[in-house]
Scaffold this motif. Structure first.
Motif, mmCIF file in Angstrom:
data_model
loop_
_atom_site.group_PDB
_atom_site.id
_atom_site.type_symbol
_atom_site.label_atom_id
_atom_site.label_comp_id
_atom_site.label_asym_id
_atom_site.label_seq_id
_atom_site.Cartn_x
_atom_site.Cartn_y
_atom_site.Cartn_z
ATOM 1 N N THR A 56 -9.173 3.257 -7.841
ATOM 2 C CA THR A 56 -9.109 2.721 -6.483
ATOM 3 C C THR A 56 -8.337 1.405 -6.468
ATOM 4 N N ARG A 113 -8.980 6.912 2.381
ATOM 5 C CA ARG A 113 -8.390 5.654 2.817
ATOM 6 C C ARG A 113 -9.413 4.992 3.731
ATOM 7 N N LEU A 137 -8.056 2.083 -1.149
ATOM 8 C CA LEU A 137 -7.478 3.400 -1.361
ATOM 9 C C LEU A 137 -8.051 4.012 -2.632
ATOM 10 N N GLY A 187 -8.549 12.014 2.648
ATOM 11 C CA GLY A 187 -7.507 11.006 2.560
ATOM 12 C C GLY A 187 -6.503 10.996 3.685
ATOM 13 N N PRO A 195 0.798 -1.225 0.000
ATOM 14 C CA PRO A 195 0.000 0.000 0.000
ATOM 15 C C PRO A 195 0.829 1.273 0.000
ATOM 16 N N LEU A 201 -7.977 7.156 8.426
ATOM 17 C CA LEU A 201 -8.702 5.929 8.106
ATOM 18 C C LEU A 201 -10.188 6.146 8.400
ATOM 19 N N VAL A 222 0.548 4.301 -2.729
ATOM 20 C CA VAL A 222 0.338 5.721 -2.435
ATOM 21 C C VAL A 222 1.429 6.567 -3.083
ATOM 22 N N TYR A 237 -6.929 -2.636 2.960
ATOM 23 C CA TYR A 237 -7.246 -1.256 2.628
ATOM 24 C C TYR A 237 -8.090 -1.171 1.349
ATOM 25 N N LEU A 266 -4.853 11.343 -3.019
ATOM 26 C CA LEU A 266 -5.460 10.295 -2.208
ATOM 27 C C LEU A 266 -6.669 10.918 -1.505
#
Length: 317
Positions: free
Chosen positions: A62, A36, A48, A285, A18, A288, A22, A46, A33
């Motif tokens: 995504t 998340r 993203l 972004g 991940p 979480l 990113v 995840y 982003l």
């Protein structure tokens, strides 16, 4: 049918690490982003989301990143490329930018009068930059100068197991054939102005079949304005023999899924409520975000999910 598909909503792919994901999509491609969260069907992974400043429909790529995931193989029965729009005159900038960051880039070529720059990300997922126009404004605070920045999706290419039936599904969705060049046929959404409107269908019966895994597309999503218009698609799709799921709450949009006969998983997703439902534009972004039914698991998930550092975006260059 009185409802129309305006174009692509998002594309979801499978990744590996991940943090590398990113870094590539924010620092190299200059996308933002915008969310998340976790895969609602696999909460230990995840989900993203990358796009323009607010993640407008038609801009969002995504990922489900599986650190120990098996490498996939792109082939028939899959989406074989995801393409972004770049402005006319920016091809040299992008070739220099990608090559200076050790990205695997192919020689540009012309397709249907547009310049195409094929390349691959760190997971060997096929991507393209295509010169054109779009009603999407670039992210002003991103690392790529606005004159060169990505402006949402251009298209996806479907390497179909059954091109004739894939084309029939697209026509049911209101897409119209606009051009053909050998094994490639282009379709355009009839209800779209100038955003994420194209889909190309390949007819390559002698090429190997794909295998889903890291570096491949999981599904392709189409736009619809709201849940009412989304529900109206069930009848015409079901009448063609497609098995359509119930409407599913993805927090930032509602979704219905079906697998088209050529092998690709399709989704119809609503334009709203969008990514600002639980974060301000400036904070998108950064944290979480979990749906209400997973909030009780937050501490466990934050402990188990790998840490992601924000991209080290500085001035545009």
């Amino acid at each position: 049918m009185t409802i129309e598909i305006p174009g692509l909503h998002h594309v979801t792919s499978i990744a590996s690490n991940p943090q590398q994901n990113v870094d590539f999509y924010t620092e190299v491609l200059g996308l933002r982003l915008v969310k998340r969260t976790v895969n609602f069907d696999d909460k230990y992974t995840y989900h993203l989301y990358y796009g323009d400043e607010v993640g407008n429909p038609g801009t969002v790529l995504t990922f489900f990143p599986f650190e120990d995931g098996r490498q996939g193989r792109v082939g028939r029965g899959q989406t074989s490329a995801t393409a972004f729009v770049i402005p006319e005159g920016s091809v040299d900038y992008w070739i220099d930018r990608l090559e200076s960051r050790d990205v695997d880039v192919d020689t540009p070529h012309t397709r249907f009068g547009e310049t195409v720059v094929p390349f691959r990300d760190h997971d060997v997922q096929p991507l393209e930059l295509v010169t054109g126009t779009s009603d999407i404004e670039p992210w002003a605070d991103g690392p790529v100068p606005a004159d060169n920045a990505i402006r949402g999706f251009h298209s996806v290419t479907l390497d179909s197991l059954n091109p004739e039936k894939t084309r029939a599904v697209l026509e049911t969705l209101g897409y119209e054939s606009t051009a053909q060049d050998g094994e490639r046929m282009r379709y355009r959404a009839s209800g779209n102005g100038n955003r994420a409107s194209f889909i190309d269908v390949l007819a390559r019966p002698d090429t190997p079949r794909g295998q889903q895994g890291v570096g491949t597309v999981h599904h392709v999503a189409f736009r619809t304005p709201n849940t009412q218009t989304q529900a109206e698609w069930r009848e015409p799709l079901s009448e063609t023999g497609l098995q359509v799921t119930a409407q599913k709450d993805r927090q930032y949009f509602m979704s219905m899924y079906f697998r088209e006969p050529g092998g690709t998983l399709f989704e119809i997703a609503t334009d709203g409520p969008g990514f600002t439902r639980d974060e301000s534009i400036s904070e998108l972004g950064t944290e979480l975000k979990l749906p209400p039914w997973l909030e009780n698991d937050r501490a466990m998930l934050e402990e188990r999910l790998p840490e992601i550092e924000p991209a080290s975006i500085t001035e545009a260059n």
